[in-house]
Design a protein around this motif. Structure first.
Motif, PDB file in Angstrom:
ATOM      1  N   PRO A  40       6.190  44.536  22.713  1.00 37.77           N
ATOM      2  CA  PRO A  40       7.036  43.525  23.355  1.00 37.77           C
ATOM      3  C   PRO A  40       8.437  43.561  22.744  1.00 37.77           C
ATOM      4  O   PRO A  40       8.630  44.106  21.647  1.00 37.77           O
ATOM      5  CB  PRO A  40       6.325  42.218  23.013  1.00 37.77           C
ATOM      6  N   HIS A  41       9.404  42.976  23.429  1.00 38.28           N
ATOM      7  CA  HIS A  41      10.764  42.896  22.909  1.00 38.28           C
ATOM      8  C   HIS A  41      11.286  41.478  23.076  1.00 38.28           C
ATOM      9  O   HIS A  41      10.965  40.796  24.061  1.00 38.28           O
ATOM     10  CB  HIS A  41      11.675  43.908  23.600  1.00 38.28           C
ATOM     11  N   ALA A  42      12.085  41.056  22.120  1.00 44.01           N
ATOM     12  CA  ALA A  42      12.546  39.673  22.077  1.00 44.01           C
ATOM     13  C   ALA A  42      13.488  39.368  23.229  1.00 44.01           C
ATOM     14  O   ALA A  42      14.478  40.076  23.445  1.00 44.01           O
ATOM     15  CB  ALA A  42      13.256  39.408  20.752  1.00 44.01           C
ATOM     16  N   GLY A  43      13.169  38.311  23.978  1.00 45.87           N
ATOM     17  CA  GLY A  43      14.036  37.812  25.027  1.00 45.87           C
ATOM     18  C   GLY A  43      14.862  36.644  24.516  1.00 45.87           C
ATOM     19  O   GLY A  43      14.818  36.299  23.327  1.00 45.87           O
ATOM     20  N   PRO A  44      15.604  35.992  25.379  1.00 47.97           N
ATOM     21  CA  PRO A  44      16.408  34.836  24.969  1.00 47.97           C
ATOM     22  C   PRO A  44      15.547  33.763  24.297  1.00 47.97           C
ATOM     23  O   PRO A  44      14.471  33.416  24.795  1.00 47.97           O
ATOM     24  CB  PRO A  44      16.998  34.332  26.287  1.00 47.97           C
ATOM     25  N   GLY A  45      16.012  33.261  23.155  1.00 47.41           N
ATOM     26  CA  GLY A  45      15.295  32.206  22.448  1.00 47.41           C
ATOM     27  C   GLY A  45      14.099  32.684  21.653  1.00 47.41           C
ATOM     28  O   GLY A  45      13.354  31.855  21.115  1.00 47.41           O
ATOM     29  N   GLN A  46      13.915  33.989  21.540  1.00 44.47           N
ATOM     30  CA  GLN A  46      12.744  34.529  20.854  1.00 44.47           C
ATOM     31  C   GLN A  46      13.155  35.432  19.698  1.00 44.47           C
ATOM     32  O   GLN A  46      14.248  35.992  19.677  1.00 44.47           O
ATOM     33  CB  GLN A  46      11.887  35.352  21.815  1.00 44.47           C
ATOM     34  N   ILE A  47      12.247  35.574  18.739  1.00 40.91           N
ATOM     35  CA  ILE A  47      12.347  36.632  17.750  1.00 40.91           C
ATOM     36  C   ILE A  47      11.092  37.487  17.862  1.00 40.91           C
ATOM     37  O   ILE A  47      10.054  37.024  18.355  1.00 40.91           O
ATOM     38  CB  ILE A  47      12.470  36.083  16.310  1.00 40.91           C
ATOM     39  N   ARG A  48      11.204  38.738  17.438  1.00 41.45           N
ATOM     40  CA  ARG A  48      10.019  39.581  17.320  1.00 41.45           C
ATOM     41  C   ARG A  48       9.743  39.819  15.854  1.00 41.45           C
ATOM     42  O   ARG A  48      10.675  39.997  15.056  1.00 41.45           O
ATOM     43  CB  ARG A  48      10.211  40.925  18.023  1.00 41.45           C
ATOM     44  N   VAL A  49       8.463  39.805  15.489  1.00 40.93           N
ATOM     45  CA  VAL A  49       8.093  40.092  14.111  1.00 40.93           C
ATOM     46  C   VAL A  49       7.132  41.268  14.070  1.00 40.93           C
ATOM     47  O   VAL A  49       6.332  41.490  14.994  1.00 40.93           O
ATOM     48  CB  VAL A  49       7.439  38.869  13.416  1.00 40.93           C
ATOM     49  N   ALA A  50       7.264  42.039  12.995  1.00 40.45           N
ATOM     50  CA  ALA A  50       6.231  43.000  12.633  1.00 40.45           C
ATOM     51  C   ALA A  50       5.141  42.192  11.936  1.00 40.45           C
ATOM     52  O   ALA A  50       5.347  41.657  10.845  1.00 40.45           O
ATOM     53  CB  ALA A  50       6.800  44.071  11.716  1.00 40.45           C
ATOM     54  N   VAL A  51       4.009  42.055  12.577  1.00 38.44           N
ATOM     55  CA  VAL A  51       2.970  41.135  12.128  1.00 38.44           C
ATOM     56  C   VAL A  51       2.314  41.658  10.846  1.00 38.44           C
ATOM     57  O   VAL A  51       1.931  42.826  10.762  1.00 38.44           O
ATOM     58  CB  VAL A  51       1.911  40.938  13.228  1.00 38.44           C
ATOM     59  N   ARG A  52       2.195  40.793   9.869  1.00 39.96           N
ATOM     60  CA  ARG A  52       1.481  41.112   8.643  1.00 39.96           C
ATOM     61  C   ARG A  52       0.087  40.489   8.630  1.00 39.96           C
ATOM     62  O   ARG A  52      -0.846  41.042   8.066  1.00 39.96           O
ATOM     63  CB  ARG A  52       2.277  40.620   7.429  1.00 39.96           C
TER      64      ARG A  52
END
Length: 302
Positions: A23-35
């Protein structure tokens, strides 16, 4: 990216490791590399089809909402966070995966492990929402039915931070642990009303049911009115005149910053009962479905 998905409703065996597009971050979102990602009862309730009337899914679906990870994309309009920051929060969907999108999140305290952080979001938000709906304040006496689970433990510590006295039901094996958190423990089941009156002869102001196992009549008798009882999980709530909260009335996302602050102050902890690799998601959900877990179950992703 790697994820765990189910294509049909059913038991834990329907969960399968798969490869899906990132997925890629849209408006109002962040993307995380999940730990790490927390395992919640809602995960298996959705997977089993128990919630399909209220929350139908577009299958195949990836479960999971509680995520901790490192920010690697920032969408338009998001401020106060940078790539590389360590955060925890609510995945918009698809948490059992190597990457996830978040809209509501908080910075992870440096001393908090990934597993601890991943166990917090749903438990903390639900606890704060419940305490706010009940109006728990300094000097109150609160009874928590199911005080050793994730929501119960969170609610107990958050209520004590507000200055309330907390009583909690749990199995005897968890009583010493609850005492260590300043909670007055008792056993659940028949005789609860008398046991609580012995512990708190001056009465109980509010009761929060996190277990959903038929305790509502006792909780109403203990508090004296259904208006001072709230459940997060008992489908018989309406029959007893008790409110049930599902979050549809609004979420208490400020809980994330609150528990991060209390954790740093040393006044909040949410134990991780057990950790699993992402490929062991089926086993983790099976244990969650069996109940009687002290604290949280967590999947390690990286």
């Amino acid at each position: 990216m790697k994820a765990v998905q189910f294509a049909d409703y059913g038991g834990p065996e329907v969960l399968r490791p798969v490869q899906v597009p990132e997925p890629h971050a849209g408006p109002g979102q962040i993307r995380v590399a999940v730990r790490a990602v927390g395992v919640n009862p809602m995960d298996w309730k959705l997977r089993s089809g128990a919630m399909r009337q209220l929350m139908p899914l577009a299958l195949p679906a990836i479960p999971g909402s509680d995520v901790a990870g490192v920010v690697d994309e920032i969408g338009a309009g998001v401020t106060g966070v940078d790539v590389g920051d360590e955060v925890f929060g609510f995945a918009t969907a698809d948490g059992y995966a190597e990457h996830a999108l978040l809209e509501h999140f908080a910075v992870k305290p440096p001393t908090m492990s990934w597993e601890e952080a991943a166990g917090l979001p749903v438990a903390a938000e639900t606890a704060v929402r419940g305490l706010d709906l009940l109006g728990v304040r300094e000097g109150d006496v609160l009874l928590i039915n199911g005080a050793s689970g994730g929501v119960g433990l969170s609610a107990a510590q958050l209520a004590r931070a507000r200055g309330a006295t907390v009583l909690g039901t749990a199995s005897p094996a968890n009583h010493d642990f609850l005492r260590g958190l300043g909670v007055l423990p008792t056993s659940y089941g028949p005789g609860l009303v008398d046991r609580v009156r012995e512990i708190s002869p001056d009465g109980v102001d509010e009761a929060l049911d996190t277990a959903g196992k038929g305790a509502l009549p006792d909780l109403v008798e203990i508090t004296g009115t259904p208006d001072r009882v709230l459940t997060i999980s008992d489908p018989d709530a309406r029959r007893h005149g008790v409110r049930m909260t599902s979050g549809a009335e609004g979420r208490s996302y400020q809980a994330l910053d609150e528990v991060a602050r209390l954790f740093e102050e040393g006044t909040f902890q949410l134990p991780v009962a057990r950790t699993f690799d992402l490929d062991q998601a089926a086993e983790a959900q099976e244990i969650s479905q069996g109940g009687h877990v002290r604290g949280k179950l967590v999947l390690r992703v990286a």
